[in-house]
Design an enzyme around this catalytic site. Sequence first.
Site, PDB file in Angstrom:
ATOM      1  N   GLY A 100       0.938  -1.117   0.131  1.00  0.00           N
ATOM      2  CA  GLY A 100       0.089  -0.086   0.019  1.00  0.00           C
ATOM      3  C   GLY A 100       0.749   1.296  -0.144  1.00  0.00           C
ATOM      4  CE  LYS A 123       9.827   7.283  -4.464  1.00  0.00           C
ATOM      5  NZ  LYS A 123      10.426   6.818  -5.690  1.00  0.00           N
ATOM      6  CG  ASP A 135      11.454   7.478   7.528  1.00  0.00           C
ATOM      7  OD1 ASP A 135      11.255   7.260   6.384  1.00  0.00           O
ATOM      8  OD2 ASP A 135      12.814   7.709   7.855  1.00  0.00           O
ATOM      9  N   GLY A 136       8.124   6.649   6.265  1.00  0.00           N
ATOM     10  CA  GLY A 136       7.592   7.412   5.331  1.00  0.00           C
ATOM     11  C   GLY A 136       7.964   8.597   4.589  1.00  0.00           C
ATOM     12  NE  ARG A 196       0.765   1.884  -6.565  1.00  0.00           N
ATOM     13  CZ  ARG A 196       2.201   2.493  -6.314  1.00  0.00           C
ATOM     14  NH1 ARG A 196       3.227   1.759  -6.701  1.00  0.00           N
ATOM     15  NH2 ARG A 196       2.032   3.839  -5.842  1.00  0.00           N
ATOM     16  CG  ASP A 265       4.716  -3.165  -5.547  1.00  0.00           C
ATOM     17  OD1 ASP A 265       5.101  -4.196  -5.749  1.00  0.00           O
ATOM     18  OD2 ASP A 265       5.238  -2.336  -4.867  1.00  0.00           O
TER      19      ASP A 265
END
Length: 485
Positions: A100, A123, A135-136, A196, A265
């Site tokens: 995800g 992003k 941590d994204g 995707r 993905d």
Amino acid sequence: MTLDETPNHTHSTNPLLTLNYESALESLGDDYYDKVVAEEFPQHILRWRNNAILPRLGLDPQSVKDEDFINAFGKFEYREPLLALRYHGYQFGQYNPQLGDGRGFLYGQVRGIDGELYDFGTKGSGRTPYSRGGDGMLTLKGGVREVLAAEALHGLGVRTSRCLSMIETGLGLWRGDEPSPTRSSVMIRMSKSHIRFGTFERLNYFQRPDLTQKLLNHVIEQYYPHLQAENEKYALFYAELVQRVAELVAQWMAAGFCHAVLNTDNMSITGESFDYGPYAFIPTYDLQFTAAYFDYYRRYCYSQQPGICKLNLELLQEPLKAIIPQNDLDTGLSKFAEYYQAEYRSLMLKKLGFADLQLEEADELLRLTITFLHDSQIGYHQFFADIATTFSHKWRDDPALVMNGSDIIPPLGKSATFDNWCFLYHQILNHFDLDQMDKISKTLTETNPKTALLRPVIESVWERITEDDNWQPFYDLVETLQTGK
């Protein structure tokens, strides 16, 4: 108090916030996404804005201030909902149901002046329910590399997403593959769609053919509208997706590009290239060239890309067969090699200067080209650039003059393959008149830029950023990639 009554009128004057955003994917319902909140960053320095694509959104670059980018795409003011998309995927051959959007979200969808729907995806915008302990965030180097990859590929004629902006965010990040702490960034990627292959695979995992069909109807309506009225629209969609993907991977191969992480993905349902991590352009025609240091078994090496993309299309059949008969899926996939070969042949002949070469010698010229590049291991990109820079009408008169002036070709008599290639190229040129020779020269120049985005080029730009915070070499490189000079 409404937004119009607030003291800050940024939202009403910022052209990026007043675009006509559509809720196409949001309208499908929350079976496909989670609503999330963006990270608040300690710093916002706009490092890159892509003025080249603003006109596609109906925006004059001069009317959009740097502050507008920062408020919209760094501070994420006045924009909601922000949607982290749900998907699964096959990663290096293993199915992973824990995926995800883990460091990004769908910021919004906008209709371009061309009538196409475009996604703005982030992003490095912070944690989501799918961050899996991460941590994204996105490193600044990762952002720089993606900007460069997208602009290079676009310049080479590859169907690709592009970066709209990149903002340095002031956080120190710890990464195993970069000296840490390293600088951070948040990026906006503009693409046809962030749906995707793995989006469909997730629905199949949860045994929801109803949601699969709902999503498929959405994809056809938005991205394959010419199929809407067809009785066999589902089968025709898959057949066209096969063609798009086959042509895309042919574009990569001709461009000498190795994506590096072709998990399902990372495959777009529109057949568009996106998500550039450890990618690399091949220095030489090395079939085993592998871009990702962690791809120990060369699963995604340069030569494997067509086969992997075909395999990913085959894996996509699993969720789609709930709606599309297996025979139709098999028929669609059976054309993959045909589409790939036709596109690759066309693109490689174009790199040799021939936009539409119908002569029977064409296939032999291609064979000799590939054989020479493989056996000699001279620079792949330099070879084609040198054809363009040394091209002369005199090549029609004497095969010994072909590529005369290039520093990388072998002397006459040192390579039988190259000598035969020169003679055949000379022979083919004798089928064309002077006006057509000018057209060949123009095709060579337009197709083969002098600058290739090889690793040392990227590293030299990054070195200036890390040592002196000097961004000018980066901006100069981007301009070179965009103009082809």
